[in-house]
Scaffold this motif. Structure first.
Motif, PDB file in Angstrom:
ATOM      1  N   PRO A 142     -27.814  27.522  30.485  1.00 22.96           N
ATOM      2  CA  PRO A 142     -28.436  26.210  30.348  1.00 22.96           C
ATOM      3  C   PRO A 142     -28.035  25.181  31.402  1.00 22.96           C
ATOM      4  CG  PRO A 142     -26.616  26.405  28.823  1.00 22.96           C
ATOM      5  CD  PRO A 142     -26.760  27.732  29.498  1.00 22.96           C
ATOM      6  N   GLU A 178     -22.382  26.628  28.593  1.00 24.38           N
ATOM      7  CA  GLU A 178     -22.728  26.071  27.289  1.00 24.38           C
ATOM      8  C   GLU A 178     -21.827  24.898  26.915  1.00 24.38           C
ATOM      9  OE1 GLU A 178     -24.537  29.931  27.754  1.00 24.38           O
ATOM     10  OE2 GLU A 178     -22.489  29.275  28.038  1.00 24.38           O
ATOM     11  N   VAL A 194     -26.057  24.130  22.709  1.00 25.74           N
ATOM     12  CA  VAL A 194     -27.201  24.956  23.081  1.00 25.74           C
ATOM     13  C   VAL A 194     -27.580  25.775  21.863  1.00 25.74           C
ATOM     14  CG1 VAL A 194     -28.010  26.834  24.558  1.00 25.74           C
ATOM     15  CG2 VAL A 194     -26.402  25.145  25.448  1.00 25.74           C
TER      16      VAL A 194
END
Length: 132
Positions: free
Chosen positions: A31, A95, A106
């Motif tokens: 992410p 994360e 996340v």
């Protein structure tokens, strides 16, 4: 950044498609810090490229939104960028940094047949996974 020779989210990375595919594309789904990971992958595998060309910073302009820089200030954003890269290099997961950056964890949803399950997978810079 011209100083560190590393990209940040407001940078534009441009590579030949053949080179991108030759190194296998993005190393993994994550992410945050994917631009950093990709650049490190290029740097670590540069000697393996069939037609080796150095990584360079182009002297051209791109259009990106200045909202974050305007809202938080240049010094704060620069320090935050440096802090996130430092934490990532020290072993923080993408994360964990995502949660620090966005203030929320996340959440990924994957489908197993007809059943949907929600799980969080943590990947640190060394590639180790931990299911949570």
């Amino acid at each position: 950044s011209n100083v560190a020779q590393m990209p940040y989210g407001d940078s534009a990375l441009s590579v030949r498609a053949s080179t991108f595919h030759y190194i296998g594309g993005y190393p993994r789904q994550q992410p945050l810090m994917e631009d950093y990971e990709l650049t490190m992958l290029f740097k670590s595998r540069a000697a393996l490229f069939p037609d080796t060309e150095p990584l360079i910073m182009l002297e051209s302009n791109i259009q990106c939104s200045p909202r974050r820089w305007q809202a938080l200030g240049v010094h704060y954003v620069a320090l935050a960028n440096w802090t996130f890269v430092s934490k990532y290099r020290a072993g923080a997961t993408a994360e964990e940094l995502y949660e620090m950056y966005y203030g929320q964890p996340v959440v990924s949803t994957k489908t197993n047949g007809d059943e949907k399950t929600s799980e969080s997978t943590t990947i640190n810079p060394n590639g180790r996974k931990k299911q949570q």
